[in-house]
Motif scaffolding. Structure first.
Motif, PDB file in Angstrom:
ATOM      1  N   UNK A 368       0.863  -1.175   0.000  1.00 14.73           N
ATOM      2  CA  UNK A 368       0.000   0.000   0.000  1.00 14.73           C
ATOM      3  C   UNK A 368       0.903   1.229   0.000  1.00 14.73           C
ATOM      4  N   UNK A 369       0.535   2.207  -0.836  1.00 12.53           N
ATOM      5  CA  UNK A 369       1.338   3.433  -0.942  1.00 12.53           C
ATOM      6  C   UNK A 369       1.088   4.326   0.263  1.00 12.53           C
ATOM      7  N   UNK A 370       2.145   4.920   0.777  1.00 16.21           N
ATOM      8  CA  UNK A 370       2.030   5.835   1.917  1.00 16.21           C
ATOM      9  C   UNK A 370       2.364   7.268   1.532  1.00 16.21           C
ATOM     10  N   UNK A 371       2.661   7.476   0.250  1.00 15.07           N
ATOM     11  CA  UNK A 371       3.068   8.804  -0.185  1.00 15.07           C
ATOM     12  C   UNK A 371       2.552   9.043  -1.604  1.00 15.07           C
ATOM     13  N   UNK A 372       2.052  10.225  -1.846  1.00 15.52           N
ATOM     14  CA  UNK A 372       1.510  10.551  -3.166  1.00 15.52           C
ATOM     15  C   UNK A 372       2.637  10.861  -4.145  1.00 15.52           C
ATOM     16  N   UNK A 373       2.392  10.542  -5.412  1.00 19.36           N
ATOM     17  CA  UNK A 373       3.357  10.837  -6.476  1.00 19.36           C
ATOM     18  C   UNK A 373       2.581  11.180  -7.743  1.00 19.36           C
ATOM     19  N   UNK A 374       2.884  12.335  -8.327  1.00 17.96           N
ATOM     20  CA  UNK A 374       2.253  12.734  -9.582  1.00 17.96           C
ATOM     21  C   UNK A 374       3.242  12.521 -10.715  1.00 17.96           C
ATOM     22  N   UNK A 375       2.867  11.703 -11.676  1.00 16.31           N
ATOM     23  CA  UNK A 375       3.767  11.383 -12.783  1.00 16.31           C
ATOM     24  C   UNK A 375       3.857  12.549 -13.756  1.00 16.31           C
ATOM     25  N   UNK A 376       5.063  12.905 -14.159  1.00 10.39           N
ATOM     26  CA  UNK A 376       5.212  13.985 -15.148  1.00 10.39           C
ATOM     27  C   UNK A 376       4.925  13.512 -16.574  1.00 10.39           C
ATOM     28  N   UNK A 377       4.693  12.207 -16.762  1.00 11.27           N
ATOM     29  CA  UNK A 377       4.454  11.644 -18.093  1.00 11.27           C
ATOM     30  C   UNK A 377       3.109  10.930 -18.113  1.00 11.27           C
ATOM     31  N   UNK A 378       2.370  11.091 -19.234  1.00  9.11           N
ATOM     32  CA  UNK A 378       1.064  10.446 -19.359  1.00  9.11           C
ATOM     33  C   UNK A 378       1.183   8.927 -19.424  1.00  9.11           C
ATOM     34  N   UNK A 379       2.321   8.438 -19.909  1.00  4.85           N
ATOM     35  CA  UNK A 379       2.482   6.990 -20.075  1.00  4.85           C
ATOM     36  C   UNK A 379       2.694   6.277 -18.744  1.00  4.85           C
ATOM     37  N   UNK A 381       2.069   5.951 -14.373  1.00  8.69           N
ATOM     38  CA  UNK A 381       0.955   6.074 -13.433  1.00  8.69           C
ATOM     39  C   UNK A 381       1.292   7.033 -12.299  1.00  8.69           C
ATOM     40  N   UNK A 382       0.289   7.782 -11.890  1.00 10.92           N
ATOM     41  CA  UNK A 382       0.406   8.577 -10.668  1.00 10.92           C
ATOM     42  C   UNK A 382      -0.082   7.732  -9.494  1.00 10.92           C
ATOM     43  N   UNK A 383       0.325   8.120  -8.298  1.00  8.94           N
ATOM     44  CA  UNK A 383       0.009   7.331  -7.109  1.00  8.94           C
ATOM     45  C   UNK A 383      -0.578   8.255  -6.047  1.00  8.94           C
ATOM     46  N   UNK A 384      -1.628   7.788  -5.394  1.00  9.21           N
ATOM     47  CA  UNK A 384      -2.189   8.487  -4.238  1.00  9.21           C
ATOM     48  C   UNK A 384      -1.932   7.666  -2.991  1.00  9.21           C
ATOM     49  N   UNK A 385      -1.809   8.340  -1.870  1.00  6.89           N
ATOM     50  CA  UNK A 385      -1.620   7.621  -0.615  1.00  6.89           C
ATOM     51  C   UNK A 385      -2.830   6.724  -0.375  1.00  6.89           C
ATOM     52  N   UNK A 386      -2.568   5.463  -0.052  1.00  2.00           N
ATOM     53  CA  UNK A 386      -3.640   4.501   0.157  1.00  2.00           C
ATOM     54  C   UNK A 386      -3.856   3.578  -1.017  1.00  2.00           C
ATOM     55  N   UNK A 387      -3.287   3.885  -2.199  1.00  2.00           N
ATOM     56  CA  UNK A 387      -3.400   2.982  -3.348  1.00  2.00           C
ATOM     57  C   UNK A 387      -2.717   1.657  -3.033  1.00  2.00           C
ATOM     58  N   UNK A 388      -3.362   0.570  -3.490  1.00  2.00           N
ATOM     59  CA  UNK A 388      -2.786  -0.764  -3.287  1.00  2.00           C
ATOM     60  C   UNK A 388      -2.283  -1.311  -4.619  1.00  2.00           C
ATOM     61  N   UNK A 389      -1.163  -2.041  -4.546  1.00  2.00           N
ATOM     62  CA  UNK A 389      -0.574  -2.604  -5.758  1.00  2.00           C
ATOM     63  C   UNK A 389      -0.136  -4.041  -5.503  1.00  2.00           C
ATOM     64  N   UNK A 390      -0.227  -4.842  -6.568  1.00  2.00           N
ATOM     65  CA  UNK A 390       0.405  -6.162  -6.600  1.00  2.00           C
ATOM     66  C   UNK A 390       1.562  -6.064  -7.576  1.00  2.00           C
ATOM     67  N   UNK A 391       2.765  -6.307  -7.077  1.00  2.00           N
ATOM     68  CA  UNK A 391       3.977  -6.115  -7.878  1.00  2.00           C
ATOM     69  C   UNK A 391       4.110  -7.252  -8.880  1.00  2.00           C
ATOM     70  N   UNK A 392       4.409  -6.908 -10.143  1.00  2.00           N
ATOM     71  CA  UNK A 392       4.560  -7.911 -11.201  1.00  2.00           C
ATOM     72  C   UNK A 392       6.030  -8.104 -11.591  1.00  2.00           C
ATOM     73  N   UNK A 393       6.577  -7.188 -12.385  1.00  2.00           N
ATOM     74  CA  UNK A 393       7.945  -7.350 -12.868  1.00  2.00           C
ATOM     75  C   UNK A 393       8.490  -6.008 -13.354  1.00  2.00           C
ATOM     76  N   UNK A 394       9.796  -5.965 -13.553  1.00  2.00           N
ATOM     77  CA  UNK A 394      10.444  -4.762 -14.093  1.00  2.00           C
ATOM     78  C   UNK A 394      10.478  -4.851 -15.618  1.00  2.00           C
ATOM     79  N   UNK A 395      10.386  -3.701 -16.275  1.00  2.00           N
ATOM     80  CA  UNK A 395      10.443  -3.662 -17.732  1.00  2.00           C
ATOM     81  C   UNK A 395      10.844  -2.247 -18.155  1.00  2.00           C
ATOM     82  N   UNK A 396      10.874  -2.022 -19.453  1.00  2.00           N
ATOM     83  CA  UNK A 396      11.145  -0.680 -19.980  1.00  2.00           C
ATOM     84  C   UNK A 396       9.941  -0.223 -20.793  1.00  2.00           C
TER      85      UNK A 396
END
Length: 647
Positions: A368-379, A381-396
């Motif tokens: 669960x995210x504890x800190x907000x992040x606004x993405x400078x790129x449309x491609x 994702x931005x993050x809000x505090x409280x968002x939940x994620x399931x981690x998949x893999x690294x890529x480019x």
């Protein structure tokens, strides 16, 4: 020929120890006090001493830089346990022969025992030419065909070329620059040349030290370290080790070649025992000087106790640290035989890069995210505090930056929504904060944790070790299992009970014994006992520093102009919404194993119960340890609470 004790020590080649000395002109302290401040201060004419070692008793530090606004600082004693880190300044005074180097500098099998020098003009050997200024590493000193030689090596094109140099090799040898960082203890043991001072630069200092920092506030500069030595030896008819200051006003004569050293006790240190060959074990010994510490088998390691030293060995340990905030952290070495049980504790991750390292194939990493992040790129994702994620893999992925497409590294995740999942790409450089959600309530043995999960890993003792009188891990608020290490140990037992053995760390226990005899016959099988060992901070960092280097996240690109404004507005909004609201979140539970076709009740909450409990536990620990939250963290906690209550 008689020499003053100080002159003898100055000319002493430590490789020739032990040496037997006879006092030619004695010194008597007024009042017939035989020992003062732990050192002998009265030696009679005719007394015979067997010199077994020369140790640094203390370090006098002298700041060699002018500090603006301060008077010239006076030299002061630097405690041996000073928790600073230093960088060595290469000595500009050359050594004129290899023998001079081997007399002054300790060369040994340790990682610290390989000093590097360069030759002013270069050396031409039979099969190799050492270039002018080329770095020469000194690896060991040994006798080859009746001549003492120094085993050396040079590194060229990532290949090591080995060769030997005789002690008679002449030339101007200068120390190479050393980029490594050392503790004071390491410098004292390995990096101070005999009969020379050592200049170092203070690079770091732990503010968790109990004593006052002897250096001026904010000082990180050059310091001259001046060692004060003490002689260690034994005397006839005495079982203890005597310690003598070289400055004692006596004259001595070296009578090693004409005196039978068997008249003296054959005393060995822990390091001496470990340097014995495996064929020389097991041996029976009497403890002369017992080690300090309450984590050792005190009923076995007592002065006068007869013990059996069965063998030397390598054993594995788990290096762990207490999970605390601003209090000094305790550090432990946990043996695989530890019988206590652990429960998993949530881990905290500062960036998506850390999430990518921590994920495993065994189970999805739910955070669960504890800190907000606004993405400078449309491609991305931005993050809000409280968002939940399931981690998949690294890529480019490609992003459009000022009209130019650029490839960036990202972490692919699944964002948990109320009744569905959404693909999310988080940049690895993202300055965020995540807390792991623990669904696993199982209790684990230490061996199970190491086998099933990647370290580092957070745990808490749920069931203490019932096979030990005092389990020092049970009282800790939480433990971070950092890495598995291998260390050197001696296997010892009480002579009266040779079937019950203990592992004693060879490098961290100072013990002196007198060998009695070899143990004849087959000792048979024995039960090996181990103890959890608490180690000081300096030893902890020494162990961590020599493990594999960690990888670090890629550098963060320049911030988008709107990022900081967005972050501040989110924090201000959170502060407004948190006024008068409770901090303990309560809601429903999300279980990934149920998937989408299962009951969706658990997805109605923004933060699951498991995460709420983990966050609540973390908050309790922070309150217990007096942690002061920063404004951003306070806002985040309030925002989480508000979102949970609203939803």
């Amino acid at each position: 020929m008689a020499l003053s004790l100080e002159e003898f020590i100055h000319s002493l080649d430590l490789r020739t120890l032990p040496r037997v000395l006879e006092v030619q002109s004695g010194f008597y302290f007024e009042g017939s006090i035989y020992e003062m401040f732990g050192n002998e201060c009265c030696l009679s004419t005719g007394e015979v001493i067997k010199i077994t070692g020369l140790k640094i008793k203390k370090i006098i530090a002298e700041i060699c830089e002018h500090i603006e606004g301060c008077e010239a600082p006076q030299p002061f004693e630097l405690p041996m346990n000073f928790p600073g880190l230093f960088k060595i300044v290469a000595d500009k005074t050359p050594y004129l022969t290899m023998e001079e180097i081997t007399r002054a500098i300790r060369i040994g099998p340790s990682r610290l025992g390989h000093p590097c020098f360069y030759h002013q003009k270069g050396i031409k050997l039979e099969n190799l030419i050492i270039k002018q200024g080329e770095q020469i590493m000194l690896n060991s000193v040994e006798e080859i065909n009746g001549e003492i030689m120094v085993n050396c090596g040079v590194l060229r094109n990532h290949q090591n070329h080995s060769f030997t140099l005789p002690l008679s090799q002449e030339g101007e040898f200068y120390e190479c620059d050393d980029e490594h960082i050392y503790t004071l203890k390491e410098i004292v043991q390995w990096k101070i040349p005999k009969n020379r001072t050592r200049t170092v630069k203070l690079t770091d200092f732990s503010n968790k030290w109990d004593l006052t920092n002897p250096f001026p506030k904010g000082f990180y500069g050059a310091v001259i370290l001046k060692p004060v030595y003490e002689i260690q030896g034994v005397m006839k008819f005495r079982k203890d080790i005597v310690r003598i200051l070289p400055s004692l006003d006596v004259e001595v004569k070296d009578i090693t070649d004409s005196y039978d050293s068997n008249w003296f006790l054959q005393l060995l240190s822990t390091q001496d025992l470990f340097e014995m060959t495996s064929k020389e074990f097991p041996v029976v010994a009497e403890v002369i000087e017992a080690p300090q510490g309450n984590q050792l088998p005190r009923n076995v390691l007592q002065p006068g106790k007869t013990i059996v030293i069965h063998k030397k060995c390598q054993a594995s340990r788990i290096l762990a640290s207490e999970i605390r905030s601003n209090f000094p952290k305790r550090h432990f070495l946990i043996p695989p035989s530890y019988k206590g049980k652990f429960k998993r504790r949530p881990r905290e991750f500062p960036t998506p890069y850390d999430l990518g390292i921590a994920k495993s194939e065994k189970e999805p990493l739910h955070v669960v995210a504890t800190k907000a992040f606004h993405s400078p790129h449309d491609e991305l994702s931005s993050v809000s505090a409280g968002d939940q994620f399931l981690v998949q893999h690294s890529q480019t992925t490609e992003v459009l930056c000022e009209g130019i497409k650029k490839v960036v590294n990202v972490l692919a995740c699944e964002k948990i929504l109320k009744k569905s999942y959404e693909a999310a790409l988080l940049p690895l450089y993202m300055e965020g904060g995540f807390v792991e959600v623990i669904h696993d309530k199982k209790q684990y043995q230490i061996s199970e944790l190491c086998a099933q999960f990647h370290l580092p890993f957070n745990v808490k003792v749920s069931v203490r070790d019932l096979f030990t009188e005092e389990d020092i891990l049970a009282a800790t608020p939480g433990l971070r299992l950092e890495e598995a290490i291998t260390d050197s140990y001696l296997l010892i037992s009480d002579f009266a009970n040779p079937k019950e053995c203990w592992e004693i760390p060879a490098g961290r226990v100072n013990m002196t014994v007198q060998l009695v005899n070899n143990l004849s016959g087959d000792p048979g099988s024995f039960l090996v006992k181990t103890l959890v060992e608490e180690i000081p901070e300096e030893q902890y960092y020494m162990m961590r520093r020599y493990e594999n280097s960690f990888s670090y996240p890629p550098p963060r690109p320049p911030k988008h102009p709107s990022v900081e404004e967005t972050k501040l507005s989110l924090l201000n909004l959170a502060e407004e919404k948190t006024v008068g609201l409770p901090k303990s979140p309560k809601s429903l539970h999300v279980d990934r194993s149920k998937k989408l076709h299962s009951s969706q009740a658990g997805l109605d909450s923004k933060v699951p119960v498991g995460c709420q409990n983990d966050l609540a536990d973390l908050e309790k620990e922070k309150r217990k340890t007096g942690k002061t939250a920063v404004a951003g963290t306070s806002a985040t906690t309030g925002l989480l609470s508000h979102m949970i209550l609203v939803l």
